[in-house]
Each structure stands twice: as C-alpha cells, then as structure tokens.
Scaffold this motif. Structure first.
Motif, short mmCIF file in Angstrom:
data_model
loop_
_atom_site.label_atom_id
_atom_site.label_comp_id
_atom_site.label_asym_id
_atom_site.label_seq_id
_atom_site.Cartn_x
_atom_site.Cartn_y
_atom_site.Cartn_z
N VAL A 76 0.84 -1.20 0.00
CA VAL A 76 0.00 0.00 0.00
C VAL A 76 0.88 1.26 0.00
CG1 VAL A 76 -1.71 1.31 1.32
CG2 VAL A 76 -1.96 -1.15 1.07
N ALA A 77 2.01 1.20 0.70
CA ALA A 77 2.91 2.37 0.73
C ALA A 77 3.35 2.71 -0.69
CB ALA A 77 4.12 2.08 1.61
N ASP A 85 -5.31 3.84 -5.96
CA ASP A 85 -6.19 3.38 -4.89
C ASP A 85 -6.07 1.86 -4.77
OD1 ASP A 85 -7.19 5.73 -3.97
OD2 ASP A 85 -9.04 5.66 -5.11
N VAL A 86 -6.24 1.38 -3.55
CA VAL A 86 -6.16 -0.06 -3.30
C VAL A 86 -7.56 -0.60 -3.01
CG1 VAL A 86 -5.33 -1.83 -1.71
CG2 VAL A 86 -3.81 0.02 -2.44
N LEU A 87 -7.97 -1.58 -3.81
CA LEU A 87 -9.23 -2.29 -3.56
C LEU A 87 -8.87 -3.58 -2.85
CD1 LEU A 87 -11.53 -2.40 -6.71
CD2 LEU A 87 -12.03 -1.39 -4.48
N GLY A 289 6.10 -6.87 -0.06
CA GLY A 289 4.92 -6.11 -0.46
C GLY A 289 5.31 -4.92 -1.33
N ALA A 290 6.36 -4.21 -0.90
CA ALA A 290 6.80 -3.02 -1.64
C ALA A 290 7.27 -3.42 -3.04
CB ALA A 290 7.92 -2.32 -0.88
N GLY B 92 0.15 6.36 7.08
CA GLY B 92 1.61 6.42 7.13
C GLY B 92 2.10 7.55 8.01
N ASP B 93 3.08 8.31 7.55
CA ASP B 93 3.68 9.37 8.38
C ASP B 93 2.85 10.66 8.36
OD1 ASP B 93 4.09 10.40 5.89
OD2 ASP B 93 6.26 10.08 5.88
N ALA B 94 3.37 11.67 9.06
CA ALA B 94 2.64 12.93 9.21
C ALA B 94 2.37 13.60 7.85
CB ALA B 94 3.41 13.87 10.12
N ASP B 95 3.33 13.50 6.95
CA ASP B 95 3.15 14.10 5.62
C ASP B 95 2.01 13.42 4.87
OD1 ASP B 95 4.99 16.06 5.71
OD2 ASP B 95 6.50 15.05 4.47
#
Lengths: 331, 331
Positions: A76-77, A85-87, A289-290, B92-95
């Motif tokens: 997802v990252a 978008d992720v379904l 995953g990445a 995820g992070d603040a950004d």
C-alpha cells in the motif's frame, strides 16, 4: 485490448507478461494493441492494463496475521505514493474463495491484481487471468506472472544447518499445513529439513516430524507430541516463528529450559521472535509487499517487469538455540 | 444531496447522523433531499450516502499491528458479505496524513468512510465531512458520527483493580503515547490508574508512571526504568499487551520471575497474551470492525444507526499476576 488484438484476455495477459508459450506474432499484436489503447486512454499508463480505473486489487487470505499485514503495508505504501487506490479483497473461508474466483469482483474495477501470500491452483489462475489485467504475486508464485518471494528451501536449510552446526543430531520438525495458503510452501520447508539431515549423514526418524495446522496452538501441541517420544529431540525446527513460540510455551510449562534442554528455531523474524529471544531465519516482509507494488507500477507504465524476484533470508541467532547438553548420541 | 438541500456537506452529514446541533427544519430538508436522490440513484441505498460507487473507504494508520489487522478483518468480512468493495487508505507518516486530509482521495470514490483505530482533530474531522458521505469510526470516537469502541477507562480500571485486589499497593504504570493515534485513549487508560489508586486510598507516586512511545521496546525500556527505582513496584500495569510483553522480557533478562517478583498486566488480549501466559483485559477487536461494517451498511440503507456503541471488555487472569511476596508496605 485483448479484443483489439484478436486474442483471449488470458493470452493477452500472458503475452504482456512475456510468457514463453505465446507465439512471437501474437505477442507483437498484443503489445501493439496495448500501446494503441494506452495512447488514447492515458499517457501515464501503457503497460499490463488499461490504466482506466486508477485502482489496484489486492487479494489476501487473512488480515490479522502479521505476515499479511506487513506485506500489505509495504504494498500500500508503494501504490499510494503513486496515487493508486487499493481495492482490498479478503478470501475468508472456502465458500468466499470459490465465490471470489467465480464472480471475479475485481473485473473492470482495477487495473491490476496482486495476490498476497497464498497460492492458487491452475483453475483459479485461469479464472483470474480472465480479468484481463496484470497479475503480480508476493510471497508465492502464480504461473509465470511476476512475483516476489523468499526461497523457502534455502530458508529451511539456514534453520536446520544452524542446528546441525551446533552439534544437534536428533532434530525435530514442526511442519505446518494450511490448505488455504500455498500448498508448495510447506513442501519446500520440509524438503530442506530432509536434505540438510541427509547432507549431514543423519538418518530421518519419521517420529521426529509432526504436521499441524498453522497456529501457535498447533506448535504447542506438536511440541507435546515430540516430548512424549521415548527419545525426544534435542532441537526443534518449526516452519514459522508463531508456531515456534507455541512450542517454547509447552517446553516452559513442562519445566524444561530453552535452550539448555531443547533448542528451538523458527522462520520469519516475526516481531515476537525478538521479544521472546527466539532464533530464526529472517525474511523481509514489508519489502516483499513493496516490491510487488513496484512490479505493478512498472507493469502499468509498460516497463519491463522481472518474472521472479527472490528476496534473501538470513539466520538470526538469539537465545533459543545452543549446543546440545551432552555429546550427540548420548542423551 | 447537500446542494439539493441547500446546506453544506458537513451540515448534511451531521443532519443525517442525528447530530444535536442541527435545526429540525434543516434535518428534515436534508433527509428529504437524501430520499429524493436515492430514489433516483439506487433503490438499495437510501441512507447516509448516495450509494453510487458500491465502495467504502477504510482509513488506517497502520496495517502490520495486530489491532488494525483484526479490526480490518471484521470490517471487510461484513462489507464483502454485502458485496461492497473496500478502498483502503493508509495514513503512514505525518506528511501522508496531511496529504490525505487535504486531497481527500476518497471523495467521489466511496459511499462512506470508516476510520479504524485513530482519532482526528477538529480540522481533520471537518475536512473529512467535506467528502459528503457517512463517517463511521471503530476503536475511537469522531465527533458525533456513529462509532464503536471499548470504554478505555473501564478497561484500565479492570486491570488496576485486579492488581489492587491481589494486594499490590506499589503499582507501576507504563503509559503509552502515540501521536498518530487517538490522543484521548492513553488519557483514559491513565486516568483509570489514578482513579483506581485514589479509590483504594493508595497515594500516587509520580516515579511509578513511565511514558513511552507505543512499542514492545518501549515497554522493555520502561520496565528497566521502574526497576532502577530505590523502591521498585511489585506490579506493573501496561496500556497494551505488546508493551507488557516487552516489560516481561526485561524482567526475565534481569533474572526476576513473573509473577513471583513482579506481576504484569496489559490490555487487549492480543494472541501473544495467551502464548506468553499474560494476564490482561480482553477487548473484542474483530467485533469492533464488524460492528463498524454493520453501521456503514445500515447507514447506506437509510436505517437508524446508533451514535455510540461500547463493546464490553473483561479481565482475563493468567499466570503473570499473583499476590505480592510480602505484605504490602513491607517490601
């Protein structure tokens, strides 16, 4: 695109993923059709799929187990950094799984499909290919579609060789089976055990191999069975850390000390392993995953995608493994 | 729908969720507009949102932590049983978080938004309301939108009262802070500790309270700090099981026995708790996700949705808690 090229979606998918069983002329026709359509639909997406939805379908068998959450996090990252978008589709039980592969809810709703941590049989793979978009797998292999995973045989060898190097000869194996997941995976981890013992000249005692469904409770039960042997093992190799932690629990409850009485090793480097001082073989899960995410994005951009990426595993020695108390053979 | 009713999307959302600060006339106008539009758009969906996409957006801060995976599992099970697709957004992070609340990628892509396990500030909530669809929260509260969670104060009381009932008087607290998550939650769990001690007539020693970022490593460090006191605690209450397990690790490494030397209790009933024989306060996590899913579906069908569902927690006594070795006061 498949229609424009005059081929079936499955053939189009195979052609775009450079499957060896596609004629060169067909491959050229599919790529040409893909390029034509992409130039119309979106300049940004020109690869495995039409790029029309901006969504990627992710299929998982579980969500509450660590491996799946960590792999999904990495995937997802990557995808959200590229504004995809992720379904999310979860297979659940056998009925839900059958329904998913029959109805193909991801069809026309996503530009690519990612399978996370489970294998499919040939029929399921063929059905999935009917969606007509790129398929990517993480933690497993799906036909010749791009995939990223560890080498399960190598990981098993790292674990068992560590026990052999410490001097253990009577080594138990807690083998896990999970019909929902890749049927090939436990096979490789088990074969590694047999091969490592054979290479070390140690005979295989079938009583030392216990098969249980994947779960910490399974590990706890299996350890109880191994302790019930007249000649119990001095070390135990479990197919995963969560199962190994269950085994350690049984040892503690029976008053035995780890590693003084029995050494235990798992596979994964689950966060639990560091917390419980468990030796293990670490696999990079977020990274798988990445990498699957990068494969999807490259495919959508029409860039070349490697068919098989194998991420390395490595032995992590902690406090749960040590040499046997007495020289091997004199327990 | 908001436009048709002549109100802002935020007002429309509040009206549809029966917010108390919406005038009755406005509420009636919004509901009428919603009904009119729904009759056109889809007979099946007539509630909080237009029902046009068939998708529900789920927003999570993490995916690889157990709570989020288990809650997501319950939520996805409900939504997919109703043939809704799940669009997954990870902050995820603040950004990434700022970008999410600025760009609102779920806008026009989903019929409802579910927040899983994290709180939002007023500005974030108002931005979210601009999406103009129903908002549901699990594991936290978001304004007056429908939500399901545990009573964190009650859970904290169950844990600390258990230690008090065993006879402990010198009780440490490992308080966790996570700026990404609900700022209110650790507050309630901490307030419960202070209240329980006060009710038992035990004075608060600030040295016994250690704040750490949420993580098992944080728990391990905090336990080290508590052990360094000239008068260390005989029992420790941690805000979560994963933090408690880190604390137990420190105790084991320093040669102390649990619960003989120090009792430890957490909150959650993480699967780890059963494996490591940790006493805890159990919360139903899958069930909170599932309840959020039912709230979304009811809202989409125009059925009434409860504003606040509180799921019960209960004490699970395992092997990590016992009476103190010596009578209280004579350590």
């Amino acid at each position: 695109m498949a229609r424009r090229a005059g081929v079936s979606p499955a053939t189009a998918s195979r052609a775009l993923s450079d499957h060896p069983h596609v004629a060169e002329a067909t491959r050229a026709r599919v790529w040409e059709a893909a390029r034509e359509l992409e130039y119309v639909a979106s300049p940004e997406a020109s690869g495995l799929a039409s790029g029309r939805t901006g969504r990627v379908a992710v299929v998982v068998p579980h969500l509450s187990r660590w491996w799946f959450g960590a792999a999904l996090e990495g995937l997802v990252a990557q995808l959200s950094a590229a504004a995809k978008d992720v379904l999310l589709y979860r297979l659940g039980d056998a009925d839900a799984r059958r329904t998913f592969f029959t109805d193909l809810p991801a069809r026309r709703r996503a530009d690519a499909v990612v399978l996370l941590g489970f294998g499919v049989d040939d029929e399921e793979r063929e059905r999935l290919e009917r969606i007509g978009v790129g398929i990517v797998a993480a933690g497993t292999r799906v036909g010749s579609h791009p995939s990223v995973s560890i080498d399960d045989h190598a990981a098993g060898r790292q674990a068992v060789d560590h026990l052999l190097n410490l001097g253990h000869r009577r080594i138990g194996m807690i083998e896990t089976t999970d019909p929902e997941l890749d049927p090939g995976q436990p096979g490789h981890r088990s074969a590694a055990y047999r091969r490592a013992l054979a290479d070390a000249g140690v005979g295989i005692d079938p009583a030392l191999v216990v098969s249980v469904p994947w779960s910490p409770e399974g590990g706890a039960r299996a350890m109880g069975q191994l302790l019930g042997l007249s000649d119990p093992p001095t070390a135990v190799y479990a197919h995963s850390d969560e199962v190994a932690v269950g085994a350690v629990g049984t040892l503690r409850r029976t008053g035995l000390q780890v590693p003084r009485d029995v050494s235990v090793i798992g596979i994964d480097d689950h966060p639990l392993a560091a917390l419980t001082d468990l030796s293990t073989v670490a696999q990079p899960v977020f990274e798988q995953g990445a990498e699957a995410g990068r494969m999807v994005l490259a495919g959508l951009l029409g860039e070349p995608v490697e068919e098989r990426v194998t991420v390395p595993t490595h032995l992590v020695i902690r406090g749960s493994t040590a040499p046997p108390r007495s020289p091997s053979g004199e327990s």
